[in-house]
Structure formats: structure tokens, C-alpha cells
Scaffold this motif. Structure first.
Motif, PDB file in Angstrom:
ATOM      1  N   ALA A   1       4.707   7.554   2.015  1.00  0.00           N
ATOM      2  CA  ALA A   1       3.992   6.870   0.938  1.00  0.00           C
ATOM      3  C   ALA A   1       4.890   5.760   0.427  1.00  0.00           C
ATOM      4  CB  ALA A   1       3.646   7.844  -0.187  1.00  0.00           C
ATOM      5  N   LEU A   2       4.316   4.858  -0.347  1.00  0.00           N
ATOM      6  CA  LEU A   2       5.127   3.806  -0.951  1.00  0.00           C
ATOM      7  C   LEU A   2       6.176   4.427  -1.858  1.00  0.00           C
ATOM      8  CD1 LEU A   2       2.512   1.065  -1.858  1.00  0.00           C
ATOM      9  CD2 LEU A   2       4.166   1.047   0.008  1.00  0.00           C
ATOM     10  N   SER A   3       7.329   3.780  -1.939  1.00  0.00           N
ATOM     11  CA  SER A   3       8.438   4.358  -2.692  1.00  0.00           C
ATOM     12  C   SER A   3       8.133   4.473  -4.175  1.00  0.00           C
ATOM     13  CB  SER A   3       9.714   3.543  -2.477  1.00  0.00           C
ATOM     14  OG  SER A   3       9.578   2.259  -3.036  1.00  0.00           O
TER      15      SER A   3
ATOM     16  N   LYS B   1       4.746  -4.723   9.754  1.00  0.00           N
ATOM     17  CA  LYS B   1       5.329  -3.935   8.661  1.00  0.00           C
ATOM     18  C   LYS B   1       4.617  -4.223   7.341  1.00  0.00           C
ATOM     19  CE  LYS B   1       9.885  -3.277  10.664  1.00  0.00           C
ATOM     20  NZ  LYS B   1      11.318  -3.537  10.529  1.00  0.00           N
ATOM     21  N   ILE B   2       4.252  -5.454   7.122  1.00  0.00           N
ATOM     22  CA  ILE B   2       3.502  -5.809   5.918  1.00  0.00           C
ATOM     23  C   ILE B   2       2.134  -5.136   5.935  1.00  0.00           C
ATOM     24  CG2 ILE B   2       2.398  -7.727   4.684  1.00  0.00           C
ATOM     25  CD1 ILE B   2       4.813  -9.447   5.629  1.00  0.00           C
ATOM     26  N   ASN B   3       1.491  -5.118   7.102  1.00  0.00           N
ATOM     27  CA  ASN B   3       0.198  -4.428   7.229  1.00  0.00           C
ATOM     28  C   ASN B   3       0.337  -2.938   6.957  1.00  0.00           C
ATOM     29  OD1 ASN B   3      -1.209  -6.760   7.864  1.00  0.00           O
ATOM     30  ND2 ASN B   3      -0.984  -6.475  10.064  1.00  0.00           N
ATOM     31  N   ILE B   4       1.429  -2.335   7.411  1.00  0.00           N
ATOM     32  CA  ILE B   4       1.657  -0.912   7.167  1.00  0.00           C
ATOM     33  C   ILE B   4       1.835  -0.652   5.678  1.00  0.00           C
ATOM     34  CG2 ILE B   4       3.288   0.991   7.527  1.00  0.00           C
ATOM     35  CD1 ILE B   4       3.732  -0.191  10.375  1.00  0.00           C
ATOM     36  N   LEU B   5       2.583  -1.499   4.993  1.00  0.00           N
ATOM     37  CA  LEU B   5       2.766  -1.340   3.548  1.00  0.00           C
ATOM     38  C   LEU B   5       1.450  -1.519   2.804  1.00  0.00           C
ATOM     39  CD1 LEU B   5       6.175  -3.167   3.041  1.00  0.00           C
ATOM     40  CD2 LEU B   5       5.743  -0.700   3.030  1.00  0.00           C
ATOM     41  N   ASN B   6       0.635  -2.465   3.244  1.00  0.00           N
ATOM     42  CA  ASN B   6      -0.692  -2.649   2.638  1.00  0.00           C
ATOM     43  C   ASN B   6      -1.580  -1.430   2.885  1.00  0.00           C
ATOM     44  OD1 ASN B   6      -0.057  -5.185   1.631  1.00  0.00           O
ATOM     45  ND2 ASN B   6      -0.818  -6.240   3.432  1.00  0.00           N
ATOM     46  N   TYR B   7      -1.502  -0.870   4.082  1.00  0.00           N
ATOM     47  CA  TYR B   7      -2.269   0.339   4.407  1.00  0.00           C
ATOM     48  C   TYR B   7      -1.825   1.493   3.510  1.00  0.00           C
ATOM     49  CZ  TYR B   7      -4.325   4.112   7.158  1.00  0.00           C
ATOM     50  OH  TYR B   7      -5.061   5.198   7.558  1.00  0.00           O
ATOM     51  N   ALA B   8      -0.508   1.625   3.323  1.00  0.00           N
ATOM     52  CA  ALA B   8       0.026   2.693   2.459  1.00  0.00           C
ATOM     53  C   ALA B   8      -0.430   2.508   1.014  1.00  0.00           C
ATOM     54  CB  ALA B   8       1.546   2.725   2.535  1.00  0.00           C
ATOM     55  N   ALA B   9      -0.508   1.268   0.569  1.00  0.00           N
ATOM     56  CA  ALA B   9      -0.961   1.003  -0.805  1.00  0.00           C
ATOM     57  C   ALA B   9      -2.432   1.373  -0.968  1.00  0.00           C
ATOM     58  CB  ALA B   9      -0.744  -0.471  -1.148  1.00  0.00           C
ATOM     59  N   LYS B  10      -3.220   1.125   0.050  1.00  0.00           N
ATOM     60  CA  LYS B  10      -4.656   1.388  -0.030  1.00  0.00           C
ATOM     61  C   LYS B  10      -4.984   2.873   0.139  1.00  0.00           C
ATOM     62  CE  LYS B  10      -9.034  -0.023   2.062  1.00  0.00           C
ATOM     63  NZ  LYS B  10      -9.664  -0.811   3.120  1.00  0.00           N
TER      64      LYS B  10
END
Length: 70
Positions: free
Chosen positions: A56-58, A5-14
Motif C-alpha cells: 500500500a502507499l506509505s 512505477k508512477i502507474n503502480i503508485l496511481n493504482y495503489a492510490a485508487k
């Protein structure tokens, strides 16, 4: 929160937009698993839905209360 989940959030940020097919190609997880992770992050208000199957990130600003001394 687990590492995926952390990797997914990092992917979304990038990449700004994340979808199940992106996660399947990036991390080699099954489509059903990718959709479940996206759903969990959406329910936790970490991601917002921006299109059908796209997230996308919130972008919500975190509120922190700091009392002042008077």
C-alpha cells in the motif's frame, strides 16, 4: 521514476492495496517484472508491505521546512 512505477503508485492510490497479480492483469506485465517494481518502490519507501506480497502507499507525510521571519 519511470512511467510504469508512477502507474503502480496511481493504482495503489485508487485501489489501496496492490500486488503482483493485480499488476499483471491490469498492465499486462510479467509477474517477475511486477515483483521487481514492487520491491523497488518498497525500497524507495514509496510503498509499505501490508501482507505477504501485498503493498500500500506509505502514507508518510512529506516534511517541508519553511523558516519564519522574526
Amino acid at each position: 521514476m519511470n512511467e510504469t512505477k508512477i502507474n503502480i503508485l496511481n493504482y495503489a492510490a485508487k485501489h489501496h492495496i496492490v500486488s503482483a497479480p493485480c499488476l499483471v492483469s491490469e498492465y499486462g506485465i510479467k509477474t517477475v517484472t511486477a515483483r521487481q517494481y514492487l520491491s523497488d518502490l518498497y525500497k524507495a519507501h514509496e510503498l509499505v508491505r501490508v501482507g505477504r506480497g501485498e503493498y500500500a502507499l506509505s502514507g508518510k507525510q512529506q516534511f517541508s521546512y519553511e523558516p519564519t521571519e522574526e
